[in-house]
Design a protein around this motif. Structure first.
Motif, PDB file in Angstrom:
ATOM      1  N   VAL A 184       0.825  -1.198   0.000  1.00 40.76           N
ATOM      2  CA  VAL A 184       0.000   0.000   0.000  1.00 40.76           C
ATOM      3  C   VAL A 184       0.863   1.253   0.000  1.00 40.76           C
ATOM      4  N   ALA A 185       0.355   2.309  -0.614  1.00 43.17           N
ATOM      5  CA  ALA A 185       1.018   3.605  -0.600  1.00 43.17           C
ATOM      6  C   ALA A 185       0.754   4.309   0.728  1.00 43.17           C
ATOM      7  N   ASN A 186       1.599   5.278   1.029  1.00 47.27           N
ATOM      8  CA  ASN A 186       1.490   6.049   2.268  1.00 47.27           C
ATOM      9  C   ASN A 186       1.328   7.528   1.913  1.00 47.27           C
ATOM     10  N   ASN A 192       2.040   7.086   9.348  1.00 44.18           N
ATOM     11  CA  ASN A 192       1.353   6.213   8.405  1.00 44.18           C
ATOM     12  C   ASN A 192      -0.112   6.591   8.270  1.00 44.18           C
ATOM     13  N   ASN A 193      -0.500   6.960   7.070  1.00 43.60           N
ATOM     14  CA  ASN A 193      -1.908   7.046   6.698  1.00 43.60           C
ATOM     15  C   ASN A 193      -2.004   6.374   5.337  1.00 43.60           C
ATOM     16  N   PHE A 194      -2.394   5.112   5.345  1.00 42.13           N
ATOM     17  CA  PHE A 194      -2.356   4.309   4.133  1.00 42.13           C
ATOM     18  C   PHE A 194      -3.365   4.830   3.115  1.00 42.13           C
ATOM     19  N   CYS A 195      -2.934   4.870   1.862  1.00 41.00           N
ATOM     20  CA  CYS A 195      -3.758   5.417   0.781  1.00 41.00           C
ATOM     21  C   CYS A 195      -4.243   4.292  -0.113  1.00 41.00           C
ATOM     22  N   THR A 196      -5.548   4.128  -0.210  1.00 40.99           N
ATOM     23  CA  THR A 196      -6.125   3.061  -1.026  1.00 40.99           C
ATOM     24  C   THR A 196      -6.142   3.404  -2.509  1.00 40.99           C
ATOM     25  N   CYS A 197      -5.513   4.512  -2.872  1.00 46.41           N
ATOM     26  CA  CYS A 197      -5.396   4.896  -4.279  1.00 46.41           C
ATOM     27  C   CYS A 197      -4.488   3.951  -5.045  1.00 46.41           C
ATOM     28  N   PHE A 198      -3.564   3.303  -4.335  1.00 47.07           N
ATOM     29  CA  PHE A 198      -2.599   2.404  -4.956  1.00 47.07           C
ATOM     30  C   PHE A 198      -2.419   1.240  -4.003  1.00 47.07           C
ATOM     31  N   LEU A 199      -3.026   0.109  -4.359  1.00 47.05           N
ATOM     32  CA  LEU A 199      -3.145  -0.997  -3.411  1.00 47.05           C
ATOM     33  C   LEU A 199      -2.993  -2.329  -4.134  1.00 47.05           C
ATOM     34  N   GLN A 226     -11.073   4.840   2.573  1.00 45.56           N
ATOM     35  CA  GLN A 226      -9.718   4.850   3.134  1.00 45.56           C
ATOM     36  C   GLN A 226      -9.699   4.864   4.655  1.00 45.56           C
ATOM     37  N   LYS A 227     -10.586   5.607   5.255  1.00 43.97           N
ATOM     38  CA  LYS A 227     -10.646   5.658   6.713  1.00 43.97           C
ATOM     39  C   LYS A 227     -10.919   4.271   7.287  1.00 43.97           C
ATOM     40  N   THR A 228     -11.861   3.578   6.672  1.00 44.86           N
ATOM     41  CA  THR A 228     -12.198   2.228   7.116  1.00 44.86           C
ATOM     42  C   THR A 228     -11.040   1.264   6.872  1.00 44.86           C
ATOM     43  N   PHE A 229     -10.376   1.391   5.721  1.00 47.26           N
ATOM     44  CA  PHE A 229      -9.217   0.544   5.432  1.00 47.26           C
ATOM     45  C   PHE A 229      -8.180   0.680   6.543  1.00 47.26           C
ATOM     46  N   GLN A 245       3.557  -4.428   3.216  1.00 44.47           N
ATOM     47  CA  GLN A 245       4.645  -3.560   2.780  1.00 44.47           C
ATOM     48  C   GLN A 245       4.091  -2.168   2.563  1.00 44.47           C
ATOM     49  N   VAL A 246       4.672  -1.184   3.233  1.00 40.75           N
ATOM     50  CA  VAL A 246       4.289   0.212   3.052  1.00 40.75           C
ATOM     51  C   VAL A 246       5.320   0.852   2.118  1.00 40.75           C
ATOM     52  N   LEU A 247       4.866   1.340   1.007  1.00 40.99           N
ATOM     53  CA  LEU A 247       5.761   1.893  -0.006  1.00 40.99           C
ATOM     54  C   LEU A 247       6.313   3.244   0.428  1.00 40.99           C
ATOM     55  N   PRO A 248       7.558   3.571   0.072  1.00 36.58           N
ATOM     56  CA  PRO A 248       8.169   4.833   0.499  1.00 36.58           C
ATOM     57  C   PRO A 248       7.458   6.038  -0.104  1.00 36.58           C
ATOM     58  N   ALA A 249       7.148   7.023   0.735  1.00 37.41           N
ATOM     59  CA  ALA A 249       6.359   8.175   0.305  1.00 37.41           C
ATOM     60  C   ALA A 249       7.118   9.108  -0.625  1.00 37.41           C
ATOM     61  N   ASN A 250       8.444   8.997  -0.663  1.00 34.03           N
ATOM     62  CA  ASN A 250       9.214   9.844  -1.579  1.00 34.03           C
ATOM     63  C   ASN A 250       9.407   9.183  -2.947  1.00 34.03           C
ATOM     64  N   VAL A 251       8.888   7.965  -3.110  1.00 31.02           N
ATOM     65  CA  VAL A 251       8.906   7.283  -4.404  1.00 31.02           C
ATOM     66  C   VAL A 251       7.481   7.127  -4.938  1.00 31.02           C
ATOM     67  N   PHE A 252       6.564   6.786  -4.062  1.00 33.06           N
ATOM     68  CA  PHE A 252       5.139   6.713  -4.388  1.00 33.06           C
ATOM     69  C   PHE A 252       4.511   7.957  -3.763  1.00 33.06           C
ATOM     70  N   VAL A 253       4.465   9.015  -4.555  1.00 32.46           N
ATOM     71  CA  VAL A 253       4.351  10.378  -4.032  1.00 32.46           C
ATOM     72  C   VAL A 253       2.903  10.873  -4.041  1.00 32.46           C
ATOM     73  N   SER A 254       2.408  11.289  -2.883  1.00 31.16           N
ATOM     74  CA  SER A 254       1.082  11.901  -2.790  1.00 31.16           C
ATOM     75  C   SER A 254       1.151  13.340  -3.287  1.00 31.16           C
ATOM     76  N   GLY A 255      -0.007  13.921  -3.539  1.00 35.72           N
ATOM     77  CA  GLY A 255      -0.040  15.303  -3.988  1.00 35.72           C
ATOM     78  C   GLY A 255       0.547  16.256  -2.968  1.00 35.72           C
ATOM     79  N   MET A 256       0.311  15.995  -1.701  1.00 38.23           N
ATOM     80  CA  MET A 256       0.850  16.852  -0.653  1.00 38.23           C
ATOM     81  C   MET A 256       2.370  16.793  -0.631  1.00 38.23           C
ATOM     82  N   THR A 257       2.926  15.576  -0.675  1.00 38.52           N
ATOM     83  CA  THR A 257       4.377  15.415  -0.662  1.00 38.52           C
ATOM     84  C   THR A 257       5.005  16.004  -1.928  1.00 38.52           C
TER      85      THR A 257
END
Length: 301
Positions: A184-186, A192-199, A226-229, A245-257
């Motif tokens: 899962v993406a972070n 950790n706030n897991f993002c169900t956008c990429f799962l 996502q909250k429920t996940f 496995q939690v994917l690295p946030a600097n490689v699997f990048v959210s809009g905020m990051t």
């Protein structure tokens, strides 16, 4: 007799699709990808609408799933063109939430050559227009995705779900650990706030149990899924039994990051594997972010 007739019709419809699947070309070969290539159709007869339950038994694992509705088709097109740039070989299935997006994708997208299979939702059709985050229509769209994932996993298929407002900039599977049941993406670089956008989900019994629990808890999620996940995956029984496995946030990048840095994406270290246009509301804002960052890959015209 009627049941046999219906089954025969479905089989003939699927065989027609299989006969129409394009063969791979040299430009579609990506030797370093973890995928076994299984070409899928990118055109289907508009007069008939295949649904996921009709085809799932004929698919090969792993599968990449996306969903489409008319209001976000331009973002989905951009995601598809981002994948085409580096010739990633995937078993791609697009679940359309309305007949309009089904027809659009079935007719093919100009300039797009990657193969995909188009199916119509077997659940209730959703609103065709772009939906606002948190609205009832938005909840309907995103919560149905859990049912689709469950169908894949119950059919013995590993599955990766990718949101339409994402672009891929490299092969994400090179980052996946083979032992992980759930990848899962972070959202954040810290915490950790897991993002169900990429799962990514493996077809294992414990994952099926998790999906049952996630699906059952969705009526209490007023924001989407996502909250429920995040709540269910942190339960003690799943924390101990699911290898995550939690994917690295600097490689699997959210809009905020992504917006925390002004460095062009090509010059960032490490190189992003994907960028997600979340943490913003509205299709035009998402599209604008991609264009401003040089991440709009749909050809002009």
């Amino acid at each position: 007799m009627f049941a046999l007739f219906v089954l025969s019709c479905i089989s003939l419809k699927l065989l027609h699709a299989l006969d129409s699947w394009p063969t791979a070309t040299a430009s579609q070969v990506a030797p370093k990808s973890n995928f076994r290539y299984h070409p899928l159709i990118h055109w289907m007869d508009n007069g008939s609408f295949l649904t996921l339950p009709e085809v799932v038994s004929s698919l090969e694992s792993p599968v990449v799933m996306m969903t489409a509705n008319r209001g976000f088709l331009d973002l989905l097109h951009n995601l598809l063109f981002s994948i085409q740039r580096f010739h990633l070989r995937i078993n791609l299935v697009i679940v359309c939430e309305d007949k309009s997006s089904y027809r659009n994708l079935s007719n093919g997208v100009r300039g797009l050559s990657i193969p995909y299979l188009v199916v119509l939702t077997h659940l209730n059709e959703s609103v065709r227009n772009a939906t606002r985050y948190g609205s009832a229509n938005y909840l309907d769209l995103v919560q149905k995705r859990v049912s689709y994932l469950k169908l894949f996993v119950e059919s013995g298929l590993d599955v990766l779900y990718i949101d339409a407002d994402i672009v891929l900039l490299g092969d994400p599977f090179r980052h996946f650990e083979k032992k992980a049941d759930l990848i899962v993406a972070n959202e954040y670089r810290k915490g950790n706030n897991f993002c169900t956008c990429f799962l990514f989900l493996r077809a294992k019994r414990i994952v099926r149990t998790f999906l049952d629990e996630w699906l059952g808890a969705l009526p209490n999620d007023t924001r989407g899924n996502q909250k429920t996940f995040n709540k269910v995956i942190r339960r003690d029984d799943f924390k101990k039994k699911i290898t995550k496995q939690v994917l690295p946030a600097n490689v699997f990048v959210s809009g905020m990051t992504f917006r925390e840095s002004t460095t062009p994406w090509r010059k960032r270290k490490p190189q992003p594997a994907l960028v997600h246009a979340n943490w913003m509301i509205g299709r035009e804002n998402k599209r604008g972010m991609f264009k401003q960052a040089g991440l709009w890959f749909v050809p002009k015209g």
